[in-house]
Design a protein around this motif. Structure first.
Motif, short mmCIF file in Angstrom:
data_model
loop_
_atom_site.label_atom_id
_atom_site.label_comp_id
_atom_site.label_asym_id
_atom_site.label_seq_id
_atom_site.Cartn_x
_atom_site.Cartn_y
_atom_site.Cartn_z
N GLY A 1 -5.29 -2.24 -2.25
CA GLY A 1 -5.99 -3.53 -2.25
C GLY A 1 -5.09 -4.74 -2.29
N TYR A 2 -3.78 -4.53 -2.38
CA TYR A 2 -2.85 -5.66 -2.57
C TYR A 2 -1.99 -5.87 -1.33
CZ TYR A 2 -4.42 -5.50 -7.34
OH TYR A 2 -5.22 -5.55 -8.45
N ARG A 3 -1.92 -7.14 -0.91
CA ARG A 3 -1.11 -7.47 0.26
C ARG A 3 0.38 -7.32 -0.05
NH1 ARG A 3 -4.12 -11.35 3.39
NH2 ARG A 3 -6.30 -10.67 3.36
N ARG A 4 0.75 -7.63 -1.29
CA ARG A 4 2.14 -7.48 -1.72
C ARG A 4 2.16 -6.97 -3.16
NH1 ARG A 4 2.75 -8.04 2.86
NH2 ARG A 4 4.26 -9.31 4.04
N LEU A 5 3.09 -6.06 -3.46
CA LEU A 5 3.41 -5.66 -4.82
C LEU A 5 4.79 -6.21 -5.14
CD1 LEU A 5 2.27 -1.91 -5.02
CD2 LEU A 5 1.06 -3.94 -5.83
N VAL A 6 4.83 -7.15 -6.05
CA VAL A 6 6.10 -7.79 -6.42
C VAL A 6 6.72 -7.00 -7.57
CG1 VAL A 6 7.22 -9.89 -7.22
CG2 VAL A 6 5.25 -10.05 -5.68
N CYS A 7 7.88 -6.42 -7.33
CA CYS A 7 8.59 -5.64 -8.34
C CYS A 7 9.61 -6.54 -9.01
CB CYS A 7 9.28 -4.45 -7.70
SG CYS A 7 8.14 -3.33 -6.86
N CYS A 8 9.58 -6.57 -10.35
CA CYS A 8 10.44 -7.52 -11.06
C CYS A 8 11.76 -6.88 -11.50
CB CYS A 8 9.71 -8.14 -12.24
SG CYS A 8 8.90 -6.96 -13.32
N SER A 9 12.09 -5.71 -10.98
CA SER A 9 13.39 -5.09 -11.25
C SER A 9 13.67 -4.07 -10.16
CB SER A 9 13.39 -4.40 -12.62
OG SER A 9 12.55 -3.26 -12.60
N SER B 1 7.93 1.70 -4.45
CA SER B 1 8.14 1.95 -3.02
C SER B 1 7.68 3.36 -2.65
CB SER B 1 9.61 1.76 -2.64
OG SER B 1 10.43 2.69 -3.31
N GLN B 2 7.50 4.23 -3.65
CA GLN B 2 7.00 5.58 -3.39
C GLN B 2 5.53 5.57 -3.00
OE1 GLN B 2 7.79 8.14 -6.80
NE2 GLN B 2 9.80 7.19 -7.12
N ILE B 3 4.80 4.54 -3.38
CA ILE B 3 3.36 4.50 -3.09
C ILE B 3 2.96 3.35 -2.18
CG2 ILE B 3 2.76 5.68 -5.25
CD1 ILE B 3 1.83 2.96 -6.34
N ALA B 4 3.85 2.37 -1.98
CA ALA B 4 3.50 1.22 -1.13
C ALA B 4 4.76 0.60 -0.54
CB ALA B 4 2.72 0.18 -1.93
N ALA B 5 5.56 1.42 0.11
CA ALA B 5 6.89 0.99 0.55
C ALA B 5 6.86 -0.26 1.42
CB ALA B 5 7.59 2.13 1.28
N GLU B 6 5.91 -0.32 2.35
CA GLU B 6 5.90 -1.43 3.31
C GLU B 6 5.39 -2.73 2.70
OE1 GLU B 6 1.79 0.23 3.30
OE2 GLU B 6 3.85 1.03 3.15
N ARG B 7 4.83 -2.68 1.49
CA ARG B 7 4.28 -3.89 0.88
C ARG B 7 4.99 -4.29 -0.40
NH1 ARG B 7 -0.50 -2.23 -0.69
NH2 ARG B 7 -0.24 -0.12 0.13
N THR B 8 6.05 -3.61 -0.77
CA THR B 8 6.79 -4.00 -1.98
C THR B 8 7.85 -5.03 -1.66
OG1 THR B 8 8.36 -2.17 -1.72
CG2 THR B 8 6.44 -1.78 -3.12
N PRO C 1 -7.71 -12.48 -1.13
CA PRO C 1 -6.43 -11.79 -0.98
C PRO C 1 -5.74 -11.68 -2.33
CG PRO C 1 -6.26 -14.03 -0.17
CD PRO C 1 -7.71 -13.81 -0.47
N MET C 2 -4.99 -10.59 -2.51
CA MET C 2 -4.38 -10.34 -3.82
C MET C 2 -2.93 -9.92 -3.68
SD MET C 2 -7.27 -8.32 -6.02
CE MET C 2 -7.23 -6.87 -4.98
#
Length: 392
Positions: free
Chosen positions: A163-171, A179-186, A130-131
């Motif tokens: 491929g990523y379970r979560r994208l952590v945005c630092c700002s 959120s334009q490409i992975a809204a439900e996982r950001t 998992p990533m």
């Protein structure tokens, strides 16, 4: 092996009782110096305190300082560091040996949007781990190749993000973008800052002395800071600027030439690759922090400057606008206009002198809210959510 601690969440422990292993993958780490490296180092140290095992897989040379290859394996501040060969651009280093160091990982944490982000997603059937990924500003730090970057983001990056379970945005700006490409996982977790490193080190008395800290990169617009110093010195010759950082797409020699061309050699100093003790010594002479950067993922260095008690004067990029919205001690200054920026520093000095500006103690107190302790807790929450989810 690090002993497991009671701070490690029960849900994350392996069935054999050992601590879970988080493998961080990044193009640069210590001894390279910069915001990305600081964030990963601080997060890893916090994870070790919480009983996790950590490994950093990174490239085997410092991009800004061509020289001997770094050791293939090393322990840095208790962090296992594995360094692998790479080729190609420093912005997109090709390093396929990363796959050799993932087999025992419980979770892979990729930092920044580059080859590793793409390759580990497209190769997830090879490693089957998992990533999560942290965006660190993506690759929009400059307008160079802007149209191509937008096409890449909407196609390759969008596909890799699957491929990523979560994208952590630092700002907040990263969150709006991804959120334009992975809204439900950001998820937004703003970077922490080491608020102890330079705590309260600013000059105790108002001083016409400025520091700027960061990579010697074109997007940092150090040329504008140097240009601003000419009218500032004409107003009062006591003004001095320390440019502190590590060479990147600009060298120390490049900056020295700019300074000499403007006749400011007595008023602007370059400090390349210096230790924290030297940075603290320069901060101790200063009252102000400046950044003319056109792009920041979050602005960690501005928070570290606040922790020292320095008054921040920052160019109004998205990240700095967000910070200024929360902290009225921050002043936004358009560094593209040298005379106006110089007037802003003279005014800030007068406010410091007559006590109408924010006090150093208040600025230090506001910076304390960004300690890595709480930021690491939020990352652990993300890890727990991801690891509790069955693999597909």
């Amino acid at each position: 092996m690090n002993m497991i601690s009671t701070a490690t969440p029960q849900a994350l422990r392996r069935t054999d009782g050992t601590a879970p292993l988080i493998v961080h993958v990044t193009r640069q780490f210590a001894p390279s110096r910069g915001g990305l490296e600081d964030v990963i180092g601080n997060l890893c140290r916090q994870l070790l305190k919480r009983g996790f095992r950590v490994r950093v897989v990174t490239c085997n040379s410092v991009f800004a300082e061509p020289g001997p290859l770094l050791p293939a394996h090393e322990i840095v501040d208790g962090i296992e560091v594995v360094r692998i060969p790479w080729s190609g651009s420093t912005r997109y280093p090709i390093a396929p040996q990363v796959f050799r160091h993932l087999a025992d990982a419980d979770l892979i944490h990729v930092h920044a949007i580059d080859f590793f982000f793409d390759a580990l997603s497209w190769g997830r059937l090879l490693h089957r781990r998992p990533m999560v990924a942290t965006t660190h500003g993506g690759f929009f730090h400059t307008q160079k190749y802007a149209a191509l970057k937008k096409i890449w983001f909407r196609t390759v990056t969008r596909a890799s993000a699957l491929g990523y379970r979560r994208l952590v945005c630092c700002s907040q700006s990263d969150a709006a973008l991804f959120s334009q490409i992975a809204a439900e996982r950001t998820v937004t977790i703003e970077n922490g800052a080491n608020t102890e490193k330079f705590a309260g080190r600013a000059s105790p008395a108002p001083a016409r002395h400025i520091v700027t800290i960061g990579r010697f990169s074109v997007n940092k617009r150090l040329d504008r800071l140097i240009a601003m110093m000419r009218p500032l010195v004409q107003t009062n010759p006591e003004w001095h600027l320390d440019i502190i950082g590590a060479p990147s797409d600009l060298s120390a020699a490049d900056l020295e030439r700019q300074i000499a061309a403007t006749g400011l050699s007595q008023h602007v100093s370059i400090h390349a690759g210096v230790a924290d003790a030297t940075i603290a010594e320069r901060i101790g002479k200063a009252s102000f922090f400046a950044s003319a950067s056109e792009y920041e993922g979050f602005g960690v260095v501005a928070i570290e400057a606040m922790s020292a008690g320095l008054v921040p004067l920052l160019h109004p990029n998205d990240a700095y606008r967000n910070l200024a919205g929360r902290h009225d001690c921050i002043r936004l200054v358009d560094f593209s206009e040298a005379d106006g920026a110089a007037r802003a520093f003279e005014e800030a000095y007068r406010h410091a002198l007559d006590g109408t500006g924010a006090s150093g103690k208040r600025i230090v107190a506001e910076a304390a809210a960004y300690s890595w302790d709480s930021v690491a807790d939020r990352y652990v929450d993300v890890y727990e959510t991801v690891l509790a989810k069955p693999r597909r």
